[in-house]
Structure formats: structure tokens, C-alpha cells
Design a protein around this motif. Structure first.
Motif, PDB file in Angstrom:
ATOM      1  N   ARG A 514       0.825  -1.214   0.000  1.00 58.15           N
ATOM      2  CA  ARG A 514       0.000   0.000   0.000  1.00 58.15           C
ATOM      3  C   ARG A 514       0.859   1.264   0.000  1.00 58.15           C
ATOM      4  O   ARG A 514       0.486   2.276  -0.583  1.00 58.15           O
ATOM      5  CB  ARG A 514      -0.924   0.007   1.217  1.00 58.15           C
ATOM      6  CG  ARG A 514      -2.016  -1.045   1.133  1.00 58.15           C
ATOM      7  CD  ARG A 514      -2.928  -0.975   2.337  1.00 58.15           C
ATOM      8  NE  ARG A 514      -3.644   0.292   2.424  1.00 58.15           N
ATOM      9  CZ  ARG A 514      -4.774   0.540   1.766  1.00 58.15           C
ATOM     10  NH1 ARG A 514      -5.282  -0.349   0.967  1.00 58.15           N
ATOM     11  NH2 ARG A 514      -5.384   1.697   1.915  1.00 58.15           N
ATOM     12  N   LYS A 515       2.009   1.254   0.655  1.00 54.38           N
ATOM     13  CA  LYS A 515       2.904   2.394   0.646  1.00 54.38           C
ATOM     14  C   LYS A 515       4.202   2.002  -0.042  1.00 54.38           C
ATOM     15  O   LYS A 515       4.714   0.915   0.171  1.00 54.38           O
ATOM     16  CB  LYS A 515       3.178   2.883   2.068  1.00 54.38           C
ATOM     17  CG  LYS A 515       1.982   3.556   2.726  1.00 54.38           C
ATOM     18  CD  LYS A 515       2.368   4.172   4.053  1.00 54.38           C
ATOM     19  CE  LYS A 515       1.179   4.883   4.703  1.00 54.38           C
ATOM     20  NZ  LYS A 515       1.547   5.532   5.983  1.00 54.38           N
ATOM     21  N   GLY A 516       4.719   2.926  -0.848  1.00 50.91           N
ATOM     22  CA  GLY A 516       5.935   2.644  -1.585  1.00 50.91           C
ATOM     23  C   GLY A 516       5.654   2.307  -3.035  1.00 50.91           C
ATOM     24  O   GLY A 516       4.616   2.656  -3.600  1.00 50.91           O
ATOM     25  N   PHE A 517       6.594   1.601  -3.653  1.00 54.25           N
ATOM     26  CA  PHE A 517       6.532   1.295  -5.077  1.00 54.25           C
ATOM     27  C   PHE A 517       5.654   0.067  -5.326  1.00 54.25           C
ATOM     28  O   PHE A 517       5.651  -0.883  -4.555  1.00 54.25           O
ATOM     29  CB  PHE A 517       7.940   1.031  -5.603  1.00 54.25           C
ATOM     30  CG  PHE A 517       7.971   0.545  -7.024  1.00 54.25           C
ATOM     31  CD1 PHE A 517       7.816   1.422  -8.080  1.00 54.25           C
ATOM     32  CD2 PHE A 517       8.151  -0.798  -7.300  1.00 54.25           C
ATOM     33  CE1 PHE A 517       7.832   0.974  -9.379  1.00 54.25           C
ATOM     34  CE2 PHE A 517       8.182  -1.261  -8.592  1.00 54.25           C
ATOM     35  CZ  PHE A 517       8.029  -0.373  -9.650  1.00 54.25           C
ATOM     36  N   SER A 518       4.899   0.108  -6.429  1.00 51.81           N
ATOM     37  CA  SER A 518       4.089  -1.039  -6.826  1.00 51.81           C
ATOM     38  C   SER A 518       4.160  -1.194  -8.341  1.00 51.81           C
ATOM     39  O   SER A 518       4.352  -0.225  -9.082  1.00 51.81           O
ATOM     40  CB  SER A 518       2.634  -0.874  -6.389  1.00 51.81           C
ATOM     41  OG  SER A 518       2.034   0.222  -7.041  1.00 51.81           O
ATOM     42  N   LEU A 519       4.012  -2.422  -8.786  1.00 50.28           N
ATOM     43  CA  LEU A 519       4.084  -2.747 -10.213  1.00 50.28           C
ATOM     44  C   LEU A 519       3.055  -3.823 -10.524  1.00 50.28           C
ATOM     45  O   LEU A 519       2.935  -4.817  -9.801  1.00 50.28           O
ATOM     46  CB  LEU A 519       5.485  -3.247 -10.587  1.00 50.28           C
ATOM     47  CG  LEU A 519       5.641  -3.874 -11.979  1.00 50.28           C
ATOM     48  CD1 LEU A 519       5.455  -2.819 -13.060  1.00 50.28           C
ATOM     49  CD2 LEU A 519       7.001  -4.554 -12.104  1.00 50.28           C
ATOM     50  N   SER A 520       2.310  -3.614 -11.589  1.00 52.01           N
ATOM     51  CA  SER A 520       1.373  -4.622 -12.082  1.00 52.01           C
ATOM     52  C   SER A 520       1.583  -4.785 -13.581  1.00 52.01           C
ATOM     53  O   SER A 520       1.793  -3.802 -14.300  1.00 52.01           O
ATOM     54  CB  SER A 520      -0.085  -4.216 -11.822  1.00 52.01           C
ATOM     55  OG  SER A 520      -0.350  -4.122 -10.438  1.00 52.01           O
ATOM     56  N   ALA A 521       1.537  -6.014 -14.045  1.00 55.78           N
ATOM     57  CA  ALA A 521       1.652  -6.308 -15.469  1.00 55.78           C
ATOM     58  C   ALA A 521       0.699  -7.441 -15.800  1.00 55.78           C
ATOM     59  O   ALA A 521       0.505  -8.356 -14.998  1.00 55.78           O
ATOM     60  CB  ALA A 521       3.093  -6.690 -15.828  1.00 55.78           C
ATOM     61  N   TRP A 522       0.106  -7.382 -16.971  1.00 55.55           N
ATOM     62  CA  TRP A 522      -0.845  -8.413 -17.370  1.00 55.55           C
ATOM     63  C   TRP A 522      -0.823  -8.578 -18.893  1.00 55.55           C
ATOM     64  O   TRP A 522      -0.419  -7.672 -19.634  1.00 55.55           O
ATOM     65  CB  TRP A 522      -2.256  -8.073 -16.890  1.00 55.55           C
ATOM     66  CG  TRP A 522      -2.843  -6.837 -17.503  1.00 55.55           C
ATOM     67  CD1 TRP A 522      -3.681  -6.731 -18.571  1.00 55.55           C
ATOM     68  CD2 TRP A 522      -2.630  -5.489 -17.052  1.00 55.55           C
ATOM     69  NE1 TRP A 522      -4.000  -5.426 -18.817  1.00 55.55           N
ATOM     70  CE2 TRP A 522      -3.371  -4.641 -17.906  1.00 55.55           C
ATOM     71  CE3 TRP A 522      -1.893  -4.916 -16.013  1.00 55.55           C
ATOM     72  CZ2 TRP A 522      -3.390  -3.264 -17.752  1.00 55.55           C
ATOM     73  CZ3 TRP A 522      -1.904  -3.543 -15.870  1.00 55.55           C
ATOM     74  CH2 TRP A 522      -2.656  -2.730 -16.725  1.00 55.55           C
ATOM     75  N   ALA A 523      -1.238  -9.746 -19.343  1.00 54.95           N
ATOM     76  CA  ALA A 523      -1.287 -10.045 -20.771  1.00 54.95           C
ATOM     77  C   ALA A 523      -2.397 -11.055 -21.014  1.00 54.95           C
ATOM     78  O   ALA A 523      -2.630 -11.956 -20.199  1.00 54.95           O
ATOM     79  CB  ALA A 523       0.057 -10.595 -21.257  1.00 54.95           C
ATOM     80  N   ASN A 524      -3.088 -10.904 -22.140  1.00 50.61           N
ATOM     81  CA  ASN A 524      -4.172 -11.811 -22.516  1.00 50.61           C
ATOM     82  C   ASN A 524      -4.078 -12.116 -24.007  1.00 50.61           C
ATOM     83  O   ASN A 524      -3.716 -11.236 -24.808  1.00 50.61           O
ATOM     84  CB  ASN A 524      -5.548 -11.187 -22.237  1.00 50.61           C
ATOM     85  CG  ASN A 524      -5.729 -10.788 -20.799  1.00 50.61           C
ATOM     86  OD1 ASN A 524      -5.693 -11.623 -19.912  1.00 50.61           O
ATOM     87  ND2 ASN A 524      -5.917  -9.491 -20.557  1.00 50.61           N
TER      88      ASN A 524
END
Length: 596
Positions: A514-524
Motif C-alpha cells: 500500500r505504501k511505496g513502489f508497486s508494479l502490475s503487469a498483465w497479458a491476454n
């Protein structure tokens, strides 16, 4: 009509089956959506937009604003909080029996774990550049909310669609005052009424083919927060409660987009786009004034309400609707721990409409029943705008249950049956429909879970039969701060050999906290017909968006984010490639103020 929703054979068969399952478990939602469930799910997201509920302060009734949380599950959350202490982050909710990681991910955007303060301020600015446009012509939106003091909150939002000339082409806002006397609330601005059960003030969640997401719990009106245009009333709403009686008085004056012909007749438009000359001409061309009184009194284990109102339009609408229109309705609801019964009947311009339904929880069985009937020219405030709602005369029956044969295994099944009470033109609801869904969830280890969903769907018209099969496999795992989810789906229309099989697969990775760096990646990757396959993808910040996959091609995306105590920033890019072209969209968002 030969088929009735309360067929004795079907009803008794599933009641008998449910009692063979001896372990009572709270039911929670399936997130593998059939196309018929997608519209109801999208409305749930719209209704919850802007909600920030603290699970450490929420009551059992408060938690039931989420259709994924039943009353037994809400009690489990409260009991776990009392037994193990306060929840400090979303991951702590996994200690609640019946809350899965997927369900916690759905709830997270609507939860707040911060300590309430007397004054708060939060603002969000979002810039979205669709494919084929420049950043200057992209969609710009902002929403700001403030708590000035105890009992006084405000909200304001604006949005400009691509191609529109002014930044405030759409704006909405309200002030909400809750003084500490006589349980009185005053709201000035934009809102949608929450009384009744969707007959006069219509709600798509009361659809016979979307009962999976049905929820009889209602919230007190706290203003309109959605960005949907032409979907709210603007004016004054006063609510006061004395003992078991509640009175609501509503005065509104709302401008509607409408096309007016040479004879003075008008047709309401709800698209909200004002780019072309015709769209700009019909902007706010029609004015609707409403005066409504709603009174609520007690019933044994429930309540009964009376609604009376008058609408005045600046022009008569198409189909001969008069300028002045009066309506009256009665709604009721009774509830126990296991049974909720509700209904509504209304009269409008000598036309009658009625709705009745119920929810039943018997051990680990959940049943939802709905029947609704409109006379041909019944006039309703459908979605707020005044219009002729040529609604569906329909019935629906939903049954769902959960069985846990092992501590690591859960089996869920549900049955939807729905149809029309009489033949109607221009409606997507078939004369008769049925959907059966079976879900198997198994925890492979503390971090990994596998889920298998099998469903069949049958729709029948007098001269047509549509039979479809669908299978989806999903694997979810957590490794420290990394969440991995992969899925594959295949479906086939057995009644239409010319249509190819629908196939799709996807992968979703989420890293951060919730705090700091976040990364999301997705492919379909997908290959479908005119009926889409739906999947959930990350929204700009911590939210979940509904993504339809239709045609053939590939999609991919990445979302980068950073969050601090009083600021967070995120950037999302999505890519879609089909046989004919490749498109890319970008979205950037900045949030400032009290965020957690």
C-alpha cells in the motif's frame, strides 16, 4: 407461459440437495463472470465508486453494502476483529473464514484503515489518452472530497471527454450535512434516491439475469459520485428520523440531454458526449422538475414505505408523455437472519407495475427470487431520467450453495433460471433462460490456490435454442510481495456450428504494497465471436476494471505506482493488437491528501 419460476420439482430438488451438505459456510462471490453477469457487476462498481469503509469500525449492516458479503460473512468479519484485534492492512482480512484472496482484492479499493480525523481532504486528477488521440484531446477528470467538520462533507468532480471543448463539460457535486439532532440529514447537489426496490427509481441490479449480485441492503443517500452523465438528480434532499419513522422530502431541477423535433416533442439522450454539432445542440435541452415525498414506518421485523411525487417537464416527450406526471408507490421489506422478503407496487398515469422477491439463506444454501411486471405504458424514473421504461416483464430464480469436504477444498454451485412473463419485442431477455455454474477451489499450499469453473447456459425463444458450455481454470499464488494469477478459458456454442469456439488465456503479476513502489503487469490472448469473454484487469490505482475480450488478438498492460502518506502517483499503459491494427492507451493519475 408454461414455465414458472417456482416450479415445485426444481425447487424441492435443490432444497433436498442443500440439506445433504452438512457444513454451513458463508457464501461469497464468484469473480469469473459470464457475459450476462458483467452488466450487473459493472453497476456494482459504479454504485460503490468513492466508497471508503473502515472495517475496524463497520457494523454487520455496514459491511453488507458489498454484494459479495452476506450477513453470515459480515458477522465472521466482526467476530474475527473482536477475537484477533484490529485489521491493519487488507492482508489481515485473510484471517476471516470465507474471505479468499480474490475477494480481498475486490474489496481493497473500497476500504480505509486510517484513524478517523475531524478534517480530511483528498483530490484525484486523472488524464486518459485513448488510442488515436493526443494528450491534449484526452479525457481529463478530477474528483475532490473534503470533510470540513463532524457531520459536514463535500464532493466535487468534473470530466471532459475526448473532443469536448470545455474542461467542465460534465460536473457534479454535493454538500452533505448530518447535524447531531433528530437523526436529520440534508444533502444539496447531485444524488440518486435509494428508497424502494428499483421500480420507480430503477436499478439494473434488480434484473432477473443478474441475481448473482442481488443485494437487499441499501445505503442512506450520500450523494452521487459516479462519472456517468445524465444519471443523477440535482436538488435538495432532506431526511429526518423520529423513532421508527423516517421521512424524506426531495426537490430537484435537472437538465437533460434531449433531441426536440419541430412539433415540440423530445427524446432523452443519455450518452453524455458533446462533440458533434448535434450532440452540442441537445445538451441540457430538457428540464425536469421533481417533487417527491417518501415516508417509512415499521413492520414486524421490517419496514414499509410510501412514495408520492410529481414530475414537470419543459417539453412533452415522445410517445405522447404529458408535461405533468404524478406517481405513487408502496414498498416493503421484512428480514430475519435467514429470510428477506421485499416488494413494491406503483401507479403512474393509470398504469400499474409491481415487483416482488426474496432472499433465503438455509444453512449453506442461498436462494434469490424476483418477479417484476409492467403495464405497457408505465412511466418510471428509470436510472433517474424521466422516461417511458418499456421494461422487462420477467421472473428470475437463483440458487447457490457451498460445500467444504476438506479444509483445503471448497465446492460451489449455482443455478439461475429466468425468463419473460409474456412475449415482448426489443428485449435481450429470452423467453426462457437457464445458467448452471459449478466451481471448485482447492488450496495447494499456504500460498497457492487453484480454481476450476464449469458453466452451461441455455436460452430459448419460440423458434430458437442457444446452448453454450464454458470452462475456466485459474491458478493464484503469493510470494512475499508478489501476487501471480494465471487463467485460461474455453467455451463453445453447441447450437450454432458456424460460430467458432471461444478461447482466451491471461497472466497477471502484481508487486508492491500500500505504501511505496508497486508494479502490475498483465497479458491476454484471445479468439472469440460476437459474445465476449470477460476478465478483470488492474485499474489506475488499486482498483479492478472489467475488460471485455472480443474478436481475436492480444492485450497487454503495465501499471507503475508510488504511494506515500499524502501523495500517490500511477501510470498505466494498455496495448491491444488485432489482425488489422495495433492500439495503445495511456492513463496517468495523481492523488493528494488523506489517502489511507
Amino acid at each position: 407461459m408454461h414455465v414458472h419460476p417456482f416450479q415445485v420439482s426444481t425447487f424441492l430438488l435443490h432444497i433436498l440437495f442443500s440439506y445433504l451438505l452438512s457444513i454451513p459456510l458463508p457464501l461469497h462471490a464468484q469473480i469469473d463472470l459470464d457475459p450476462e453477469e458483467a452488466e450487473a457487476f459493472a453497476e456494482v462498481q459504479e454504485r460503490l465508486e468513492g466508497t471508503r469503509l473502515n472495517p475496524n469500525l463497520a457494523t454487520v449492516k455496514d459491511l453488507q453494502i458489498f454484494p459479495w458479503i452476506s450477513k453470515p460473512l459480515a458477522r465472521q468479519i466482526v467476530a474475527t476483529r473482536k477475537k484477533k484485534g484490529l485489521f491493519r492492512r487488507p492482508h489481515d482480512l485473510l484471517n476471516v473464514p470465507g474471505l479468499s484472496p480474490d475477494l480481498v482484492d475486490l474489496l481493497e479499493p473500497y476500504l480505509s484503515f486510517s484513524t478517523p480525523t475531524r478534517r480530511t481532504f483528498r483530490t484525484r486528477w486523472r488524464l486518459h489518452r485513448p488510442a488515436g488521440t493526443t494528450w491534449e484531446n484526452g479525457r481529463i477528470s478530477q474528483r475532490s472530497e473534503i470533510q470540513i467538520a463532524d457531520g459536514l462533507t463535500g464532493f466535487f468532480q468534473t470530466e471532459r471527454d475526448p473532443g469536448e471543448s470545455t474542461f467542465t463539460d460534465f460536473w457534479s457535486g454535493y454538500l452533505h450535512l448530518t447535524p447531531n439532532f433528530n437523526h436529520t440529514q440534508l444533502l444539496i447537489g447531485d444524488f440518486r434516491p435509494t428508497f424502494g426496490h428499483g421500480l420507480l427509481f430503477s436499478s439494473r441490479s434488480r434484473s432477473a439475469s443478474g441475481l448473482t449480485w442481488a443485494n437487499t441492503s441499501s445505503r442512506s443517500p450520500a450523494g452521487y459520485r459516479s462519472a456517468g452523465e445524465n444519471s443523477a438528480l440535482r436538488g435538495l434532499l432532506l431526511t429526518s428520523q423520529t423513532g421508527s419513522f423516517t421521512g424524506t422530502l426531495m426537490f430537484t431541477r435537472t437538465a437533460r440531454d434531449a433531441t426536440i423535433d419541430d412539433t415540440g416533442k423530445a427524446s432523452i439522450r443519455t450518452s453524455g458526449r458533446h462533440v458533434t454539432p448535434n450532440e452540442q445542440t441537445r445538451k441540457d435541452a430538457l428540464t425536469e422538475r421533481l417533487t417527491v415525498l417518501h415516508l417509512t414506518g415499521p413492520l414486524p421485523a421490517g419496514k414499509i414505505g410510501l412514495t408520492a411525487g410529481r414530475a414537470v417537464l419543459t417539453h412533452p416527450l415522445a410517445s405522447g408523455i404529458p408535461k405533468h406526471h404524478r406517481f405513487i408507490g408502496i414498498d416493503w421489506q421484512t428480514a430475519t437472519d435467514r429470510v428477506v422478503l421485499y416488494g413494491e407496487i406503483a401507479r403512474s398515469q393509470s398504469q400499474i407495475a409491481w415487483l416482488t422477491g426474496g432472499q433465503f439463506t438455509l444453512k449453506n444454501l442461498r436462494i434469490v427470487i424476483l418477479t417484476r411486471h409492467y403495464e405497457p405504458e408505465f412511466k418510471t424514473l428509470h436510472g433517474a431520467p424521466f422516461s417511458v421504461y418499456r421494461g422487462t416483464n420477467e421472473w428470475g430464480l437463483f440458487l447457490g450453495t457451498v460445500w467444504k469436504p476438506h479444509s483445503q477444498t471448497r465446492l460451489e454451485w449455482s443455478l439461475d433460471r429466468y425468463g419473460r412473463l409474456r412475449p415482448e419485442p426489443n428485449t435481450a431477455l429470452p423467453a426462457r433462460g437457464e445458467r448452471f455454474k459449478l466451481g471448485l477451489n482447492h488450496r495447494l499450499s499456504r500460498a497457492w490456490t487453484v480454481a476450476l469453473t464449469v458453466s452451461t447456459q441455455k436460452k430459448s425463444e419460440p423458434a430458437d435454442l442457444d446452448l453454450r458450455k464454458r470452462l475456466r481454470l485459474r491458478l493464484t499464488g503469493r510470494l512475499t510481495k508478489l501476487r501471480i494469477s494465471g487463467w485460461a478459458e474455453g467455451s463453445q456454442n453447441r447450437s450454432s456450428p458456424k460460430q467458432k469456439q471461444r478461447r482466451a488465456a491471461g497472466l497477471d503479476l502484481r508487486l508492491g504494497k500500500r505504501k511505496g513502489f508497486s508494479l502490475s503487469a498483465w497479458a491476454n490472448q484471445y479468439r472469440t465471436t460476437n459474445t465476449p469473454i470477460y476478465t478483470l484487469m488492474p485499474d489506475v490505482w488499486n482498483g479492478t476494471g472489467l475488460q471485455p475480450l472480443i474478436g481475436g488478438g492480444k492485450t497487454a498492460g503495465i501499471r507503475l505506482g508510488w504511494s506515500g502518506s499524502h501523495m500517490r502517483f500511477s501510470l498505466r499503459s494498455t496495448f491491444r493488437r488485432s489482425r488489422s491494427k495495433t492500439t495503445t492507451t495511456w492513463t496517468a493519475q495523481v492523488d493528494l491528501g488523506t489517502l489511507h
